[in-house]
Design an enzyme around this catalytic site. Structure first.
Site, PDB file in Angstrom:
ATOM      1  NE  ARG A 116      10.207  -3.246  11.949  1.00  0.00           N
ATOM      2  CZ  ARG A 116       9.520  -4.118  12.384  1.00  0.00           C
ATOM      3  NH1 ARG A 116       9.528  -4.704  13.559  1.00  0.00           N
ATOM      4  NH2 ARG A 116       9.262  -5.204  11.504  1.00  0.00           N
TER       5      ARG A 116
ATOM      6  CG  ASP B 119       8.898  -0.955  16.076  1.00  0.00           C
ATOM      7  OD1 ASP B 119       7.884  -0.904  15.527  1.00  0.00           O
ATOM      8  OD2 ASP B 119       9.481  -1.892  16.652  1.00  0.00           O
TER       9      ASP B 119
ATOM     10  N   PRO C  54     -10.860  -0.883   3.089  1.00  0.00           N
ATOM     11  CG  PRO C  54      -8.608  -0.744   2.102  1.00  0.00           C
ATOM     12  CD  PRO C  54      -9.413  -0.573   3.493  1.00  0.00           C
ATOM     13  N   GLY C  55     -11.594  -3.945   1.541  1.00  0.00           N
ATOM     14  CA  GLY C  55     -11.795  -5.425   1.622  1.00  0.00           C
ATOM     15  C   GLY C  55     -10.558  -6.003   1.228  1.00  0.00           C
TER      16      GLY C  55
ATOM     17  CG  ASN D 154       0.032   2.153   4.505  1.00  0.00           C
ATOM     18  OD1 ASN D 154      -1.016   1.360   4.152  1.00  0.00           O
ATOM     19  ND2 ASN D 154       1.145   1.849   4.498  1.00  0.00           N
TER      20      ASN D 154
ATOM     21  CG  PHE E 190      -2.285  -0.661   1.084  1.00  0.00           C
ATOM     22  CD1 PHE E 190      -2.470  -1.594   0.125  1.00  0.00           C
ATOM     23  CD2 PHE E 190      -3.120  -0.562   2.065  1.00  0.00           C
ATOM     24  CE1 PHE E 190      -3.620  -2.220  -0.139  1.00  0.00           C
ATOM     25  CE2 PHE E 190      -4.380  -1.291   2.069  1.00  0.00           C
ATOM     26  CZ  PHE E 190      -4.515  -2.014   1.040  1.00  0.00           C
TER      27      PHE E 190
ATOM     28  CE1 TYR F 171      -6.053  -5.782  10.082  1.00  0.00           C
ATOM     29  CE2 TYR F 171      -7.952  -6.722   9.176  1.00  0.00           C
ATOM     30  CZ  TYR F 171      -6.786  -5.892   9.269  1.00  0.00           C
ATOM     31  OH  TYR F 171      -6.847  -5.039   8.200  1.00  0.00           O
TER      32      TYR F 171
HETATM   33  C1  8X3 Z   1      -8.007  -6.378   5.220  1.00  0.00           C
HETATM   34  C2  8X3 Z   1      -9.289  -7.044   4.643  1.00  0.00           C
HETATM   35  O1  8X3 Z   1     -11.139  -8.998   5.146  1.00  0.00           O
HETATM   36  O2  8X3 Z   1      -8.627  -9.498   5.296  1.00  0.00           O
HETATM   37  O3  8X3 Z   1      -8.147  -5.575   6.199  1.00  0.00           O
HETATM   38  O4  8X3 Z   1      -9.776  -8.304   7.097  1.00  0.00           O
HETATM   39  S1  8X3 Z   1      -9.706  -8.449   5.601  1.00  0.00           S
END
Ligand code: 8X3
Length: 248
Positions: free
Chosen positions: A29, A55, A178-179, A82, A9, A148
């Site tokens: 880093r 870092d 984003p997906g 990012n 990205f 996450y």
């Molecule tokens: C990345 C998209 O669907 O792998 O942030 O979590 S996903």
């Protein structure tokens, strides 16, 4: 300024903005990786580059790193938060605590630290734009997403909350969500297991880092009175799924 700029990205964002001659602060880093990217940008485009090496997982180091940016670069117009990662996708009962804490350190603690340090200068100059890289995972949880997903929900809500505080400061905030995008994201998540990473993108048509860069670029180059709060995007062949039900 682009944090985590040596990933897929980061490189795509750097190139997209360098194309129109923006000068860039590239954060990362690894000095070696940053220097290679900086060389690529300087030779390929008409753009100046400064490096910011620290870092992102060590939030307490970030104020000093931002304070060390040279006078020529320190008036930052656009911060792209990012830097971010996912680690592991096993169920919560099999997860590693160190993975959970690292995701919070990078995706949340590092992001808020960069934001606050850069925001001070934007506020003093009366303009700026903070673009956070969120995720569809911040809105749609999935098995194995646990921390996450939660970390990206934090990024979404932090972005919207910042809007409330920056309403009268002429500072824009955007969360890009984003997906599925085919990058090293899954290789990192599966800790170098290339075949597990490849399975994520097999037999479908994921987005690319350049697709995401185009959205970031669009939001950043709109007139100053125009704030995009969130952009949620997926490949055409991906969609939110049904709720899960456990049955005997
Ligand atoms: C990345 C998209 O669907 O792998 O942030 O979590 S996903």
């Amino acid at each position: 300024m682009i944090t985590g700029s040596t990933g897929d990205f980061g490189r795509a964002f750097a190139q997209r903005f360098a194309e129109i001659g923006c000068n860039l602060i590239l954060h990362g880093r690894s000095k070696k990786k940053l220097e290679a990217l900086a060389e690529e940008i300087r030779t390929g485009f008409n753009a100046e580059v400064e490096l910011c090496v620290c870092d992102v997982a060590k939030a307490e180091d970030i104020p000093k790193a931002v304070a060390g940016i040279s006078d020529d670069f320190k008036d930052i117009d656009l911060l792209i938060n990012n830097a971010g990662l996912a680690l592991g996708q096993s169920g919560a009962t099999d997860a590693e605590l160190s993975d959970w804490l690292t995701m919070i350190d990078v995706n949340n603690r590092g992001l808020v630290a960069f934001t606050l340090e850069v925001l001070k200068g934007m506020n003093a100059r009366g303009k700026g734009h903070i673009i956070n890289i969120g995720s569809t995972a911040g809105s749609y949880p999935y098995p194995g997403g646990h921390v996450y997903c939660a970390s990206k929900a934090f990024v979404k809500q932090f972005s919207l909350s910042l809007r409330a505080d920056l309403l009268d400061k002429n500072i824009r905030v955007t969360n890009i969500e984003p997906g599925m995008v085919e990058t090293q994201f899954s290789t990192v998540r599966f800790k170098g297991d290339e075949s597990a990473a490849a399975n994520v993108y097999a037999n479908t048509d994921p987005l690319t880092a350049e697709d995401v860069a185009e959205s970031v670029f669009w939001a950043a180059t709109l007139p100053e009175h125009f704030n995009i709060n969130r952009i949620e995007m997926m490949p055409t062949r991906q969609a939110p799924g049904a709720l899960a039900v456990d049955r005997d």
